[in-house]
Design an enzyme around this catalytic site. Sequence first.
Site, PDB file in Angstrom:
ATOM      1  CD  GLU A  56      -1.275  -2.333   2.147  1.00 50.80           C
ATOM      2  OE1 GLU A  56      -2.075  -3.115   2.659  1.00 50.80           O
ATOM      3  OE2 GLU A  56      -0.035  -2.479   2.244  1.00 50.80           O
TER       4      GLU A  56
ATOM      5  CB  CYS B 117       0.245  -3.297   8.702  1.00 48.04           C
ATOM      6  SG  CYS B 117       1.112  -1.800   8.180  1.00 48.04           S
TER       7      CYS B 117
ATOM      8  CB  CYS C 159      -0.360  -0.023   5.351  1.00 44.45           C
ATOM      9  SG  CYS C 159       1.264  -0.510   4.727  1.00 44.45           S
TER      10      CYS C 159
END
Length: 158
Positions: A59, A85, A95
């Site tokens: 990401e 995450c 992320c």
Amino acid sequence: MTNPHLSVDFLRLTEAARLARSCPQSPGAFSVGAIVFDAAGVEISRGYSRESDPVVHAEESALAKLNPEDERLRGATLYSSLEPCSIRASRPRSCTQVILDSGISRVVFAWREPDTFVADCRGRHLLKERDVEVVEIPELAVAAMEPNMHLLRSRRDR
């Protein structure tokens, strides 16, 4: 009621899961693919884990290729093979936080992050709490796990 995005979401998430196969294998991190589409359905970026450095997440990689002021991020959808995450040891921002800071309004993922590296990932919950639409397509979880089987097998062997 049928989700009108489901077939498009399924195809785009399938591509994100395929992209995860591009990741250099790691004994300590998942292989993940991420693709960003703007509100009009045009792909504007993609990335995968360890694409540009040994600790970059998918990401993060995809979003780093865009100007943070890019108006296309408002209303965009990020497709990730793994739940974003919520805790990160290798960077100051998870992320989930990178996504929230970007202004992306929708996240679609396949596989909930297992507790292999982080217990109790809360990415999907934190996104929802900040009014990001979150769609999980568990039918694609096996495809998302495939490039990570070395990690899942080694964990079972312990």
